[in-house]
Design an enzyme around this catalytic site. Structure first.
Site, PDB file in Angstrom:
ATOM      1  N   ASP A  93       0.849  -1.192   0.000  1.00 40.30           N
ATOM      2  CA  ASP A  93       0.000   0.000   0.000  1.00 40.30           C
ATOM      3  C   ASP A  93       0.892   1.252   0.000  1.00 40.30           C
ATOM      4  O   ASP A  93       1.790   1.371   0.837  1.00 40.30           O
ATOM      5  CB  ASP A  93      -0.872  -0.045   1.271  1.00 40.30           C
ATOM      6  CG  ASP A  93      -2.003   0.947   1.251  1.00 40.30           C
ATOM      7  OD1 ASP A  93      -2.448   1.332   0.149  1.00 40.30           O
ATOM      8  OD2 ASP A  93      -2.467   1.324   2.350  1.00 40.30           O
ATOM      9  N   ASP A 115       2.876   4.968  -5.532  1.00 39.01           N
ATOM     10  CA  ASP A 115       2.155   6.225  -5.359  1.00 39.01           C
ATOM     11  C   ASP A 115       3.066   7.391  -5.724  1.00 39.01           C
ATOM     12  O   ASP A 115       3.795   7.917  -4.886  1.00 39.01           O
ATOM     13  CB  ASP A 115       1.664   6.338  -3.906  1.00 39.01           C
ATOM     14  CG  ASP A 115       0.856   7.607  -3.683  1.00 39.01           C
ATOM     15  OD1 ASP A 115       0.740   8.415  -4.631  1.00 39.01           O
ATOM     16  OD2 ASP A 115       0.345   7.788  -2.571  1.00 39.01           O
ATOM     17  N   SER A 237     -12.974   4.706   4.386  1.00 40.65           N
ATOM     18  CA  SER A 237     -13.633   4.332   5.645  1.00 40.65           C
ATOM     19  C   SER A 237     -14.856   5.206   5.872  1.00 40.65           C
ATOM     20  O   SER A 237     -14.889   6.366   5.465  1.00 40.65           O
ATOM     21  CB  SER A 237     -12.658   4.493   6.821  1.00 40.65           C
ATOM     22  OG  SER A 237     -11.830   3.347   6.924  1.00 40.65           O
TER      23      SER A 237
END
Ligand code: G3H
Ligand code: 13P
Ligand code: ZN
Length: 332
Positions: A93, A115, A237
């Site tokens: 991630d 990223d 979330s």
């Protein structure tokens, strides 16, 4: 050097194809410890959902990459033992360098995120392309997620005060030039438990913060430019108020918490969004239970009697997400 196929893991390519055509999203849940991993696997086996296990740089520092990788290998066997061989992806991630991605690929990750969203467009293209060339040339094809646009909030070592929405006119060029397998975009989600400043929100009759809606118009523009291409949502979330309330009732302080409403995520999951990242909700669920137990049972000192119930709550949360938010239940 280890290949993910030898660990029983899979990459995202076929899973994303099915998710895009089936109108659902795969859960991408972060894990840092045993209880989180157990809860994820139990929930995904029970709901018959494929799953993406995510390891952040923070998790690598906290728990050690090799331990986490071997836990993912163990998760494959654990799922089998629980009665279903669900597809399991191990994803890095927010990888922030070629070297980190290479290291994870060589140690057995089946997917990496590079990223480069904080770099210039050209630098992002060059870095993402380099990672894709390395990942795709492996004996077992490793899938790569890139990112265009910046999410507000804290992303590992990088934090941004403001979000920059993805520019739809860039996505086709980016995908073509880099060879990336999926693309994380910015349409109003952000990392953490306080996704918007109160000034950005309205309030309902009870004073509860109502966040501004996601920019589905941008998502639709992106889908027009790259039809059917796998899209990823980070910072997804929902920050359930019931967990925030329990945490605050037992001494925690989490003012101005606000997340992404689940109906908006469900709508996104029906589009080309095929991976939805959730970490903060799990943290809230565990902390709520841990705080309650420590407050209500002052004599308790066996971590299993504290973390066990937290794990159970986490499992319930993930199962509910798979069934009611992502639509990934019954897809494995
Ligand atoms: O994108 C952020 C994830 O929630 C990971 O956070 O670096 O604290 O593990 P972390
Ligand atoms: P949340 O903070 O909304 O759970 O986002 C997690 C995430 O995007 C991990 O990459
Ligand atoms: Zn993220």
């Amino acid at each position: 050097m280890t290949s993910y196929a030898d660990l029983g893991l899979v990459n995202t390519v076929e899973l994303f194809k099915k998710a895009v055509s089936g109108g659902y999203a795969l859960p991408a849940y972060n894990f840092n410890n045993l209880e989180q991993l157990q809860a994820i696997i139990q929930a995904c086996v029970e709901t018959k959902s494929p799953v993406i296990l995510q390891v952040s740089s923070g998790a690598r520092k906290y728990a050690n990459q090799n331990l986490l990788k071997n836990m993912a290998r163990g998760a494959v066997e654990y799922a089998h033992e629980l009665g279903r061989d669900i597809p399991i992806v191990l994803n890095l991630d927010h990888g922030n360098s070629f070297e980190l991605c290479k290291d994870c690929i060589e140690s057995g990750f089946s997917s990496v995120m590079i990223d480069g969203s904080h770099f210039s467009y050209e630098e992002n293209v060059a870095l993402t392309k380099k990672v894709c060339e390395f990942a795709h040339s492996r004996k077992d094809y490793v899938s790569v997620e890139g990112e265009l646009g910046i999410l507000a909030g804290v992303e590992d070592d990088v934090s941004s005060e403001h979000s920059h929405y993805t520019q739809p006119e860039e996505v086709e060029d980016f995908v073509k030039k880099t060879g990336v397998d999926s693309l994380a975009i910015s349409i109003g989600t952000s990392h953490g438990r306080a996704k918007f400043k109160p000034a950005q929100c309205t309030r309902d009759a009870n004073g509860v913060l109502i966040p501004p809606p996601l920019r589905f118009d941008i998502l639709e523009e992106i889908e027009k430019k790259i039809p059917g291409f796998p899209i990823v949502l980070h910072g997804a979330s929902s920050v359930p108020p019931e967990y925030v309330e329990i945490i605050e009732k037992y001494g925690g302080r989490l003012s101005d918490s606000v997340g992404i409403p689940e109906d908006q995520l469900r709508r996104a999951a029906k589009s080309a969004v095929c991976k939805i990242n959730i970490d903060s909700d799990g943290r809230l669920a565990m902390t709520a239970v841990i705080r309650r137990i420590l407050a209500e049972k002052p004599e308790e000192f066996d971590p299993r009697n504290i973390l066990g119930p937290a794990r159970e709550e986490l499992k319930k949360l993930y199962a509910r997400k798979n069934i009611h938010v992502l639509g990934s239940a019954e897809r494995a």
